[in-house]
Design a protein around this motif. Structure first.
Motif, PDB file in Angstrom:
ATOM      1  N   ALA A 113      -2.588   8.981  -7.794  1.00 55.57           N
ATOM      2  CA  ALA A 113      -3.734   8.283  -8.376  1.00 55.57           C
ATOM      3  C   ALA A 113      -5.010   8.959  -7.921  1.00 55.57           C
ATOM      4  CB  ALA A 113      -3.726   6.817  -7.956  1.00 55.57           C
ATOM      5  N   TYR A 114      -6.111   8.601  -8.595  1.00 53.93           N
ATOM      6  CA  TYR A 114      -7.387   9.231  -8.257  1.00 53.93           C
ATOM      7  C   TYR A 114      -8.079   8.566  -7.085  1.00 53.93           C
ATOM      8  CZ  TYR A 114      -7.209  12.393 -12.176  1.00 53.93           C
ATOM      9  OH  TYR A 114      -6.843  13.403 -13.008  1.00 53.93           O
ATOM     10  N   SER A 115      -7.789   7.293  -6.844  1.00 54.17           N
ATOM     11  CA  SER A 115      -8.438   6.640  -5.703  1.00 54.17           C
ATOM     12  C   SER A 115      -7.395   5.896  -4.880  1.00 54.17           C
ATOM     13  CB  SER A 115      -9.523   5.682  -6.183  1.00 54.17           C
ATOM     14  OG  SER A 115      -8.926   4.529  -6.718  1.00 54.17           O
ATOM     15  N   ASP A 135       0.857  -1.180   0.000  1.00 56.53           N
ATOM     16  CA  ASP A 135       0.000   0.000   0.000  1.00 56.53           C
ATOM     17  C   ASP A 135       0.900   1.239   0.000  1.00 56.53           C
ATOM     18  OD1 ASP A 135      -1.857   1.929   0.345  1.00 56.53           O
ATOM     19  OD2 ASP A 135      -2.975   0.895   1.922  1.00 56.53           O
ATOM     20  N   ASN A 136       1.005   1.870  -1.164  1.00 51.23           N
ATOM     21  CA  ASN A 136       1.910   3.020  -1.275  1.00 51.23           C
ATOM     22  C   ASN A 136       1.421   4.228  -0.481  1.00 51.23           C
ATOM     23  OD1 ASN A 136       4.014   2.077  -3.088  1.00 51.23           O
ATOM     24  ND2 ASN A 136       2.327   1.801  -4.515  1.00 51.23           N
ATOM     25  N   ALA A 137       0.131   4.231  -0.148  1.00 53.79           N
ATOM     26  CA  ALA A 137      -0.374   5.333   0.663  1.00 53.79           C
ATOM     27  C   ALA A 137       0.057   5.187   2.118  1.00 53.79           C
ATOM     28  CB  ALA A 137      -1.890   5.389   0.570  1.00 53.79           C
ATOM     29  N   ARG A 138       0.270   3.947   2.536  1.00 52.79           N
ATOM     30  CA  ARG A 138       0.705   3.711   3.910  1.00 52.79           C
ATOM     31  C   ARG A 138       2.220   3.770   4.044  1.00 52.79           C
ATOM     32  NH1 ARG A 138      -1.646  -0.258   7.946  1.00 52.79           N
ATOM     33  NH2 ARG A 138      -3.679   0.617   8.301  1.00 52.79           N
ATOM     34  N   CYS A 139       2.908   3.385   2.985  1.00 50.24           N
ATOM     35  CA  CYS A 139       4.364   3.257   3.028  1.00 50.24           C
ATOM     36  C   CYS A 139       4.997   4.592   3.443  1.00 50.24           C
ATOM     37  CB  CYS A 139       4.881   2.844   1.663  1.00 50.24           C
ATOM     38  SG  CYS A 139       6.657   2.665   1.585  1.00 50.24           S
ATOM     39  N   ILE A 140       5.982   4.524   4.348  1.00 51.37           N
ATOM     40  CA  ILE A 140       6.671   5.744   4.756  1.00 51.37           C
ATOM     41  C   ILE A 140       8.098   5.790   4.191  1.00 51.37           C
ATOM     42  CG2 ILE A 140       5.278   6.177   6.802  1.00 51.37           C
ATOM     43  CD1 ILE A 140       7.494   4.911   8.466  1.00 51.37           C
TER      44      ILE A 140
END
Lengths: 162, 372
Positions: A124-126, A94-99
């Motif tokens: 990305a859009y979502s 999950d690139n949104a979670r990755c720090i």
């Protein structure tokens, strides 16, 4: 009276010195430091921590990366294939979670299996589009399922004991 | 509201205010243009980092320390790594120690550059901000080739550093050190000795040495009040006892000792000293291990330690209690900005509204560290 003019001279001279520096930078094209970003892109250096990439074919499914991740960005599910080798059927990052801390890359025991790409533009859009899927999907499971049964039985036994 | 209260007006400054350096809310009671009271409200950036520490293992907490004082991540990493090393009795190799000092001092320079820039833009001069950012980019590039990240480095780890510096790093750092002194001279001409800037700051918000002690102020803000206290000298860690550097102390050059101008100037002087330290470290750098041998699963013995280090903003302390498992039992963070923030209500009594901005800027607080 002399003090008054002295103060006045001091104020004007310091302001003009500052302005001089600003003008010096304003008219000298050599001092330009900005980059015209979308048109001109800079090349990140070696070892840049960008987007994570997994070479899934050499992944041994040891789950070291998923265990070390401090934010649980890696979801990993493994199955034993016909050669009784662990294969990752599900490997989501999950690139949104990755720090981008790099702990997983250092934990990976296989060379060039999990590493950072130099990619840094992946908006990305979502939220779902930010998850990168690397898993193998379907893997032909081991023919003798005795091992799986054993582990399941073991788990049940443990639960019962507790 | 009684008639007596009508004299005063309560106004919110922040949480979204450009000069509060983050999301700080100040409830300001004004009597016309003069402040009669200021009450800071914090907690808008609370992420429960101390609680997270109890749920992750020792190496896993290292990336979270990046997010304490994000302008000086290296220094926060360093303090945390030293805490766990003290608990585990790990001896750090000499090369790693020198690399740590280089990174910490470069980060101190980049943090002070932001302090210089943001303070000047608070005071109404925008150009110096761009100057500060320009030099900071240079340091960010250095960190990027060393560890791959530009803001949250996670470079200094338990036992050493995450990887050795690549070829070309030393040359580039020397290039920066040769280029930097001329820029400091430029900052001084542009801003520090500007008559308007001095008039705006001299004799404003004077912190007396007694007040500084009472409020637990540390770092450049303490030294600006004339107290020579620097942990790098008083309690030398790493290789600081071998290095030759001065500790600048406020002398009240433009007004009283410990005024806003003194606090601003401390940072300029410290940048010069940090550049001096980095230069010496580059000469000392010899081949060797960049990290000690640390097992993958860390299980320190039960016990408690307190380690403090000199951060750009003051004294950062980690109080760590271990119960012998792989996770900390409790981690308390002593953030320097929190103590520095606490003196604002005292300083801001009876000053003009515009001076409140000068007070916040000169203390150089950072909110993620306060709220944690």
């Amino acid at each position: 009276m002399a003090g008054y003019f002295k103060k006045m001279y001091h104020s004007i001279s310091t302001v003009l010195t500052g302005l001089g520096i600003t003008i010096k930078y304003g008219i000298n094209p050599k001092t330009e430091v900005t980059q015209q970003y979308p048109e001109v892109k800079r090349e990140p250096p070696e070892g840049f921590r960008g987007k994570l990439f997994v070479d899934i074919n050499i992944c041994t499914g040891c789950t070291a990366c998923a265990r070390i991740c401090p934010v649980d960005a890696i979801t990993l599910k493994t199955v034993r294939d016909e050669n009784k080798k662990l294969r990752p059927v599900l490997f989501d990052i999950d690139n949104a979670r990755c720090i981008y801390c790099g702990l997983c890359v250092e934990a990976c025991p296989v060379d060039n299996c999990l590493y950072f790409e130099k990619k840094y533009e992946f908006s990305a859009y979502s939220k779902e589009d930010l998850i990168s899927h690397f898993g193998l999907g379907e893997v032909k499971p081991a023919e003798s399922k005795t091992e799986d049964k054993k582990t399941e039985a073991g788990k049940e036994g443990k639960e019962a004991a507790q | 509201m009684t008639n007596a209260d009508e004299k005063f007006m309560q106004v919110n400054m922040g949480p979204q205010h450009p000069s509060t350096h983050g999301v700080l809310r100040l409830l300001v009671t004004t009597d016309g243009e003069v402040l009669s009271g200021v009450k800071p409200y914090i907690g808008y950036l609370h992420r429960a980092l101390e609680k997270i520490a109890e749920r992750v293992t020792y190496p896993q907490f290292s990336p979270f320390t990046d997010r304490l004082d994000y302008l000086a991540s290296m220094n926060c990493n360093l303090a945390y790594a030293m805490t766990v090393e003290k608990l585990l009795n790990i001896e750090v190799p000499r090369r790693a120690q020198i690399l740590r000092v280089i990174m910490a001092e470069l980060n101190r320079i980049s943090s002070h550059l932001i302090a210089f820039g943001s303070f000047s833009s608070d005071m109404g001069a925008f150009t110096p901000f761009l100057f500060g950012i320009r030099e900071r980019e240079f340091i960010n590039d250095l960190f990027e080739i060393a560890c791959g990240a530009r803001l949250t480095y996670n470079y200094i780890r338990i036992g050493g550093v995450s990887k050795d510096i690549p070829g070309g790093f030393i040359e580039k750092t020397r290039e920066f050190l040769d280029y930097f002194p001329a820029k400091i001279k430029e900052y001084n001409e542009l801003l520090s000795y500007n008559a308007i800037f001095i008039k705006r700051l001299a004799n404003i918000a004077v912190i007396s040495p007694d007040d500084a002690f009472d409020y637990g102020i540390t770092g450049p803000n303490l030294r600006a009040s004339g107290i020579k206290w620097d942990l790098r000298r008083e309690e030398p860690y790493l290789i600081y006892n071998e290095l030759d550097f001065d500790i600048p102390v406020g002398k009240g050059e433009m007004g009283k000792t410990g005024d806003a101008w003194d606090r601003y100037m401390m940072r300029i002087y410290e940048m010069e000293q940090s550049a001096k330290i980095v230069r010496q470290c580059l000469d000392l750098l010899a081949p060797g291990d960049y990290t000690a041998k640390v097992s993958k699963v860390l299980k320190p013995p039960a016990g408690e330690v307190y380690v403090r280090a000199e951060n750009p903003r003051g004294e950062l302390g980690f109080y760590l209690i271990s119960d012998g498992s792989t996770k900390p039992y409790r981690l308390k963070i002593r953030a320097p900005s929190f103590a520095n923030l606490s003196i604002i209500p005292k300083l801001a009594r009876g000053v003009m509204i515009a001076d409140l901005v000068a007070i916040i800027g000169s203390l150089d607080i950072i909110l993620p560290e306060i709220d944690r």
